[in-house]
Motif scaffolding. Structure first.
Motif, PDB file in Angstrom:
ATOM      1  N   THR A  86     -13.460  32.515   3.409  1.00 40.53           N
ATOM      2  CA  THR A  86     -13.135  31.367   2.562  1.00 40.53           C
ATOM      3  C   THR A  86     -13.890  30.126   3.027  1.00 40.53           C
ATOM      4  OG1 THR A  86     -10.922  32.238   2.107  1.00 40.53           O
ATOM      5  CG2 THR A  86     -11.277  29.896   1.697  1.00 40.53           C
ATOM      6  N   SER A  87     -14.556  29.447   2.084  1.00 38.86           N
ATOM      7  CA  SER A  87     -15.276  28.211   2.381  1.00 38.86           C
ATOM      8  C   SER A  87     -14.562  27.022   1.745  1.00 38.86           C
ATOM      9  CB  SER A  87     -16.710  28.282   1.843  1.00 38.86           C
ATOM     10  OG  SER A  87     -17.354  27.028   1.974  1.00 38.86           O
ATOM     11  N   LEU A 130     -20.853  28.988  -9.940  1.00 34.30           N
ATOM     12  CA  LEU A 130     -21.532  29.156  -8.658  1.00 34.30           C
ATOM     13  C   LEU A 130     -23.032  29.303  -8.866  1.00 34.30           C
ATOM     14  CD1 LEU A 130     -21.022  29.748  -5.535  1.00 34.30           C
ATOM     15  CD2 LEU A 130     -21.208  32.167  -6.161  1.00 34.30           C
ATOM     16  N   ARG A 131     -23.806  28.699  -7.964  1.00 29.21           N
ATOM     17  CA  ARG A 131     -25.261  28.858  -8.007  1.00 29.21           C
ATOM     18  C   ARG A 131     -25.766  29.269  -6.633  1.00 29.21           C
ATOM     19  NH1 ARG A 131     -30.090  24.396  -9.036  1.00 29.21           N
ATOM     20  NH2 ARG A 131     -31.799  25.902  -8.951  1.00 29.21           N
ATOM     21  N   TYR A 178     -19.457  24.789  -8.236  1.00 25.96           N
ATOM     22  CA  TYR A 178     -19.035  23.660  -9.061  1.00 25.96           C
ATOM     23  C   TYR A 178     -17.510  23.544  -9.085  1.00 25.96           C
ATOM     24  CZ  TYR A 178     -23.799  24.300 -10.862  1.00 25.96           C
ATOM     25  OH  TYR A 178     -25.159  24.452 -10.982  1.00 25.96           O
ATOM     26  N   TYR A 179     -16.845  24.691  -8.990  1.00 24.46           N
ATOM     27  CA  TYR A 179     -15.388  24.754  -9.062  1.00 24.46           C
ATOM     28  C   TYR A 179     -14.906  25.818  -8.074  1.00 24.46           C
ATOM     29  CZ  TYR A 179     -16.717  22.850 -13.627  1.00 24.46           C
ATOM     30  OH  TYR A 179     -17.294  22.120 -14.629  1.00 24.46           O
ATOM     31  N   GLU A 180     -13.592  25.952  -7.941  1.00 23.22           N
ATOM     32  CA  GLU A 180     -13.042  27.063  -7.162  1.00 23.22           C
ATOM     33  C   GLU A 180     -13.490  28.372  -7.801  1.00 23.22           C
ATOM     34  OE1 GLU A 180      -8.895  27.124  -6.524  1.00 23.22           O
ATOM     35  OE2 GLU A 180      -8.790  25.110  -5.668  1.00 23.22           O
ATOM     36  N   THR A 181     -14.046  29.248  -6.996  1.00 28.28           N
ATOM     37  CA  THR A 181     -14.553  30.498  -7.553  1.00 28.28           C
ATOM     38  C   THR A 181     -14.725  31.520  -6.439  1.00 28.28           C
ATOM     39  OG1 THR A 181     -16.236  31.435  -9.041  1.00 28.28           O
ATOM     40  CG2 THR A 181     -17.013  29.938  -7.315  1.00 28.28           C
ATOM     41  N   VAL A 182     -14.973  32.767  -6.815  1.00 26.12           N
ATOM     42  CA  VAL A 182     -15.096  33.865  -5.856  1.00 26.12           C
ATOM     43  C   VAL A 182     -16.344  34.680  -6.175  1.00 26.12           C
ATOM     44  CG1 VAL A 182     -14.045  36.020  -5.029  1.00 26.12           C
ATOM     45  CG2 VAL A 182     -12.611  34.011  -5.446  1.00 26.12           C
ATOM     46  N   ASP A 216     -14.852  26.476  -2.371  1.00 29.29           N
ATOM     47  CA  ASP A 216     -14.091  25.278  -2.724  1.00 29.29           C
ATOM     48  C   ASP A 216     -12.588  25.510  -2.565  1.00 29.29           C
ATOM     49  OD1 ASP A 216     -13.822  22.653  -3.449  1.00 29.29           O
ATOM     50  OD2 ASP A 216     -13.914  23.014  -5.606  1.00 29.29           O
ATOM     51  N   GLY A 217     -12.223  26.325  -1.574  1.00 30.06           N
ATOM     52  CA  GLY A 217     -10.818  26.571  -1.297  1.00 30.06           C
ATOM     53  C   GLY A 217     -10.249  27.824  -1.914  1.00 30.06           C
ATOM     54  N   ALA A 218     -10.964  28.437  -2.861  1.00 29.97           N
ATOM     55  CA  ALA A 218     -10.501  29.721  -3.400  1.00 29.97           C
ATOM     56  C   ALA A 218     -10.502  30.754  -2.275  1.00 29.97           C
ATOM     57  CB  ALA A 218     -11.394  30.178  -4.545  1.00 29.97           C
TER      58      ALA A 218
END
Length: 244
Positions: A86-87, A130-131, A178-182, A216-218
């Motif tokens: 997790t980042s 995500l990029r 860009y957002y919380e993602t996995v 982003d916390g996900a």
């Protein structure tokens, strides 16, 4: 050497044969990499800089001169249990590593170290969230699908030297969310997930589990690093049964 397009029809067998390693096509004999899992690890203290090779910087890779066996409580294999999936860096670039972990076999006094010469795997994620901006490997040869490292794409890699480590880095990426993602590891879209050793003919072992990384916390997931495989029956009767 990397080949990035037009190779969807190629297999790991063709890739390995090009450098003198022949695959054993029968699935009846388990190789030294049986039970392997692929894990993802990140370290929020690791900043990204363009042009830097992040291979061997995860801090979790076991040395290739490790003694196998024994696998005990002090074994480097337990590094697999220290995975951080997790980042919390948000839109800052995150460096993360893919590691192959090959677990110990239960009650097998003759077990030796893993022997990873090549592997295939894939990734999946939401491009809107995500990029991926950079990636790399210490592989000698790599065959990527057309849009790697895009979603549901994959790569086949062969290392210059056989990896003998029970926890070995195989790839690294740098990305921002860009957002919380996995991002999830998975099998190669056409070849599945497998490890091959350096024997002639070589043995293929399927990857048994895949981890993921959260941004982003996900929350990402770390496949259970503590499971133990049953002893494989290597009697002549069992071997003959595998060829039926």
């Amino acid at each position: 050497m990397q080949m990035r397009s037009g190779f969807r029809g190629y297999t790991l067998a063709i890739l390995l044969s090009a450098i003198g390693v022949t695959l054993l096509t029968s699935a009846g004999i388990a190789g030294p990499n049986r039970g392997a899992i692929l894990l993802v690890h990140t370290d929020d203290a690791q900043d990204y800089s363009l042009g830097v090779d992040y291979s061997h910087l995860s801090g979790l890779e076991c040395p290739d001169d490790i003694e196998c066996p024994p696998y005990d409580e002090s074994s480097c294999y337990n590094n697999a249990c220290a995975i951080n999936p997790t980042s919390h860096r948000g839109t800052d670039l995150t460096v993360f590593w893919v590691l192959a972990a090959v677990p110990p076999l239960e009650d097998d006094p003759d077990q030796v170290c893993p022997r990873i010469k090549g592997l295939t795997f894939g990734i999946n994620y939401n491009e809107a969230d995500l990029r991926i901006v950079d990636w790399g490997t210490t592989a000698r040869v790599e065959l990527q699908t057309d849009h790697w490292p895009g979603p549901n794409e994959g790569t086949a890699i062969v290392f210059p030297d056989t990896k003998l480590s029970p926890v070995a880095e195989v790839y690294w990426f740098a990305a921002y969310a860009y957002y919380e993602t996995v991002l999830t590891l998975q099998g190669h879209p056409t070849q599945g997930g497998q490890l091959v050793d350096d024997r002639v003919p070589g043995n293929r072992d399927l990857i048994e589990g895949y981890g993921s990384i959260g941004f982003d916390g996900a929350e990402g997931t770390a496949v259970d690093c503590r499971f133990v495989l049953p002893v494989v029956d290597t009697s002549w009767g069992a071997l003959k049964h595998g060829f039926r």
